[in-house]
Design a protein around this motif. Sequence first.
Motif, PDB file in Angstrom:
ATOM      1  N   ALA A  22     -83.277  40.335 -13.182  1.00 53.42           N
ATOM      2  CA  ALA A  22     -82.871  39.095 -12.512  1.00 53.42           C
ATOM      3  C   ALA A  22     -83.652  37.910 -13.061  1.00 53.42           C
ATOM      4  O   ALA A  22     -83.094  36.826 -13.262  1.00 53.42           O
ATOM      5  N   PHE A  23     -84.938  38.110 -13.321  1.00 50.89           N
ATOM      6  CA  PHE A  23     -85.775  37.049 -13.892  1.00 50.89           C
ATOM      7  C   PHE A  23     -85.222  36.612 -15.243  1.00 50.89           C
ATOM      8  O   PHE A  23     -85.068  35.422 -15.510  1.00 50.89           O
ATOM      9  N   SER A  24     -84.913  37.585 -16.073  1.00 54.24           N
ATOM     10  CA  SER A  24     -84.427  37.298 -17.421  1.00 54.24           C
ATOM     11  C   SER A  24     -83.136  36.490 -17.393  1.00 54.24           C
ATOM     12  O   SER A  24     -82.998  35.490 -18.086  1.00 54.24           O
ATOM     13  N   ILE A  25     -82.193  36.930 -16.582  1.00 55.74           N
ATOM     14  CA  ILE A  25     -80.908  36.227 -16.502  1.00 55.74           C
ATOM     15  C   ILE A  25     -81.086  34.869 -15.831  1.00 55.74           C
ATOM     16  O   ILE A  25     -80.433  33.897 -16.187  1.00 55.74           O
ATOM     17  N   SER A  26     -82.008  34.801 -14.877  1.00 55.57           N
ATOM     18  CA  SER A  26     -82.256  33.537 -14.180  1.00 55.57           C
ATOM     19  C   SER A  26     -82.839  32.473 -15.088  1.00 55.57           C
ATOM     20  O   SER A  26     -82.649  31.279 -14.848  1.00 55.57           O
ATOM     21  N   LEU A  27     -83.535  32.902 -16.130  1.00 53.95           N
ATOM     22  CA  LEU A  27     -84.035  31.920 -17.096  1.00 53.95           C
ATOM     23  C   LEU A  27     -82.875  31.126 -17.696  1.00 53.95           C
ATOM     24  O   LEU A  27     -82.931  29.905 -17.779  1.00 53.95           O
ATOM     25  N   GLY A  28     -81.839  31.857 -18.089  1.00 56.37           N
ATOM     26  CA  GLY A  28     -80.672  31.196 -18.663  1.00 56.37           C
ATOM     27  C   GLY A  28     -79.933  30.333 -17.659  1.00 56.37           C
ATOM     28  O   GLY A  28     -79.476  29.235 -17.978  1.00 56.37           O
ATOM     29  N   ILE A  29     -79.818  30.823 -16.438  1.00 57.00           N
ATOM     30  CA  ILE A  29     -79.138  30.049 -15.402  1.00 57.00           C
ATOM     31  C   ILE A  29     -79.923  28.781 -15.092  1.00 57.00           C
ATOM     32  O   ILE A  29     -79.351  27.718 -14.885  1.00 57.00           O
ATOM     33  N   GLY A  30     -81.241  28.911 -15.062  1.00 60.47           N
ATOM     34  CA  GLY A  30     -82.083  27.751 -14.771  1.00 60.47           C
ATOM     35  C   GLY A  30     -81.939  26.647 -15.800  1.00 60.47           C
ATOM     36  O   GLY A  30     -82.171  25.478 -15.498  1.00 60.47           O
ATOM     37  N   MET A  31     -81.536  27.002 -17.005  1.00 56.88           N
ATOM     38  CA  MET A  31     -81.339  25.997 -18.054  1.00 56.88           C
ATOM     39  C   MET A  31     -80.112  25.141 -17.805  1.00 56.88           C
ATOM     40  O   MET A  31     -79.896  24.147 -18.480  1.00 56.88           O
ATOM     41  N   GLN A  32     -79.291  25.526 -16.830  1.00 53.75           N
ATOM     42  CA  GLN A  32     -78.091  24.767 -16.497  1.00 53.75           C
ATOM     43  C   GLN A  32     -78.402  23.604 -15.544  1.00 53.75           C
ATOM     44  O   GLN A  32     -77.498  22.952 -15.054  1.00 53.75           O
ATOM     45  N   LYS A  33     -79.673  23.398 -15.269  1.00 56.48           N
ATOM     46  CA  LYS A  33     -80.106  22.287 -14.400  1.00 56.48           C
ATOM     47  C   LYS A  33     -79.502  22.377 -13.000  1.00 56.48           C
ATOM     48  O   LYS A  33     -78.908  21.441 -12.485  1.00 56.48           O
ATOM     49  N   ILE A  34     -79.646  23.540 -12.384  1.00 59.41           N
ATOM     50  CA  ILE A  34     -79.163  23.748 -11.023  1.00 59.41           C
ATOM     51  C   ILE A  34     -80.158  23.117 -10.045  1.00 59.41           C
ATOM     52  O   ILE A  34     -81.363  23.176 -10.263  1.00 59.41           O
ATOM     53  N   ARG A  35     -79.656  22.575  -8.961  1.00 58.81           N
ATOM     54  CA  ARG A  35     -80.515  21.952  -7.951  1.00 58.81           C
ATOM     55  C   ARG A  35     -81.394  22.998  -7.276  1.00 58.81           C
ATOM     56  O   ARG A  35     -81.028  24.167  -7.162  1.00 58.81           O
ATOM     57  N   LEU A  36     -82.555  22.581  -6.777  1.00 64.89           N
ATOM     58  CA  LEU A  36     -83.513  23.495  -6.153  1.00 64.89           C
ATOM     59  C   LEU A  36     -82.937  24.197  -4.925  1.00 64.89           C
ATOM     60  O   LEU A  36     -83.214  25.371  -4.673  1.00 64.89           O
ATOM     61  N   LYS A  37     -82.129  23.496  -4.158  1.00 67.46           N
ATOM     62  CA  LYS A  37     -81.502  24.092  -2.983  1.00 67.46           C
ATOM     63  C   LYS A  37     -80.596  25.251  -3.392  1.00 67.46           C
ATOM     64  O   LYS A  37     -80.574  26.306  -2.754  1.00 67.46           O
ATOM     65  N   ARG A  38     -79.862  25.081  -4.469  1.00 67.97           N
ATOM     66  CA  ARG A  38     -78.974  26.129  -4.978  1.00 67.97           C
ATOM     67  C   ARG A  38     -79.793  27.296  -5.537  1.00 67.97           C
ATOM     68  O   ARG A  38     -79.430  28.460  -5.371  1.00 67.97           O
ATOM     69  N   ILE A  39     -80.899  26.986  -6.201  1.00 68.60           N
ATOM     70  CA  ILE A  39     -81.798  28.022  -6.725  1.00 68.60           C
ATOM     71  C   ILE A  39     -82.314  28.896  -5.580  1.00 68.60           C
ATOM     72  O   ILE A  39     -82.344  30.123  -5.682  1.00 68.60           O
ATOM     73  N   ALA A  40     -82.691  28.262  -4.478  1.00 60.99           N
ATOM     74  CA  ALA A  40     -83.183  29.006  -3.312  1.00 60.99           C
ATOM     75  C   ALA A  40     -82.098  29.949  -2.786  1.00 60.99           C
ATOM     76  O   ALA A  40     -82.369  31.125  -2.502  1.00 60.99           O
ATOM     77  N   PHE A  41     -80.879  29.457  -2.671  1.00 60.88           N
ATOM     78  CA  PHE A  41     -79.773  30.267  -2.158  1.00 60.88           C
ATOM     79  C   PHE A  41     -79.467  31.444  -3.087  1.00 60.88           C
ATOM     80  O   PHE A  41     -79.281  32.577  -2.634  1.00 60.88           O
ATOM     81  N   ILE A  42     -79.415  31.197  -4.376  1.00 64.21           N
ATOM     82  CA  ILE A  42     -79.135  32.257  -5.345  1.00 64.21           C
ATOM     83  C   ILE A  42     -80.218  33.337  -5.274  1.00 64.21           C
ATOM     84  O   ILE A  42     -79.921  34.532  -5.292  1.00 64.21           O
ATOM     85  N   GLY A  43     -81.466  32.932  -5.175  1.00 64.43           N
ATOM     86  CA  GLY A  43     -82.569  33.895  -5.064  1.00 64.43           C
ATOM     87  C   GLY A  43     -82.448  34.767  -3.823  1.00 64.43           C
ATOM     88  O   GLY A  43     -82.692  35.976  -3.867  1.00 64.43           O
ATOM     89  N   ILE A  44     -82.058  34.169  -2.717  1.00 64.24           N
ATOM     90  CA  ILE A  44     -81.885  34.934  -1.464  1.00 64.24           C
ATOM     91  C   ILE A  44     -80.756  35.947  -1.607  1.00 64.24           C
ATOM     92  O   ILE A  44     -80.890  37.104  -1.206  1.00 64.24           O
ATOM     93  N   VAL A  45     -79.635  35.536  -2.197  1.00 60.83           N
ATOM     94  CA  VAL A  45     -78.506  36.450  -2.377  1.00 60.83           C
ATOM     95  C   VAL A  45     -78.909  37.619  -3.281  1.00 60.83           C
ATOM     96  O   VAL A  45     -78.626  38.782  -2.977  1.00 60.83           O
ATOM     97  N   ILE A  46     -79.585  37.329  -4.371  1.00 63.25           N
ATOM     98  CA  ILE A  46     -80.010  38.393  -5.285  1.00 63.25           C
ATOM     99  C   ILE A  46     -81.028  39.302  -4.593  1.00 63.25           C
ATOM    100  O   ILE A  46     -80.977  40.531  -4.735  1.00 63.25           O
TER     101      ILE A  46
END
Length: 182
Positions: A22-46
Motif C-alpha cells: 500500500a505504501f508503494s502504490i500510495s507513493l504514486g497516488i500521492g504524486m497526483q496532488k490529492i488533498r489531505l482530506k482525501r488522503i486521510a479517507f483513502i488511508g482509512i479505507v485501505i
Amino acid sequence: MTHTLTEFISLLFMAVAIGMDAFSISLGIGMQKIRLKRIAFIGIVIGLFHIIMPFLGIIVGKFISTQIGELTTLAGGLLLFGIGAHMLFSAFNHEEGRVVQTNGFKLIVFALSVSLDSFSVGLSLGLSGVKTALTLIMFGVASMVLTWAGMILGRKVHGVLGAYSEILGGSILSVFGLYIIF
C-alpha cells in the motif's frame, strides 16, 4: 512473557511488510496532488480492507487447520514465504506510469487489490494459530499509516522509494515464512 513479546514483534514486522505494498502504490497516488482530506479517507479505507481480508483469511486458515492438523505450521510458513517471494519478484516487474483512480467504486477495487495479499497472510496465520484481534488491529493500523505516509511522501518525492519498499516488504514476509518453517 518472552514468547508474547516475540509474537508481538513478529506481527509488527508482518504488519509493516503487508502495508509496504500500500505504501508503494500510495507513493504514486500521492504524486497526483490529492488533498489531505482525501488522503486521510483513502488511508482509512485501505486500513479497513487490511482488517477485513486477513480476518477472512484467518477464519479459512483456522478451519483448514482443524482439518489437516500437524501440517498447518509448515503450510503457513510456506505460504508466507511464497507471498514474500512473489512480492520480491513483482517489485522487479513493476509497471511505471499507471495512474490509480481513488473515487467511489474504483477506491474499493483499489483497496481490495492492495489488500489481497493480506488475505493470504491471514490464511497462513490462521493455520499457525495467531492471536486474531491483535493481528487485525496491527495490520489495519500499519497499512493505514503506511498509506498516509506514502501519499504524503509521494507529494514531496517523485518515485524514489517505490520498488524498494516492495522489495523490503517481500523480504520481511519471506524471512518470517522461513522462521515459521524452521
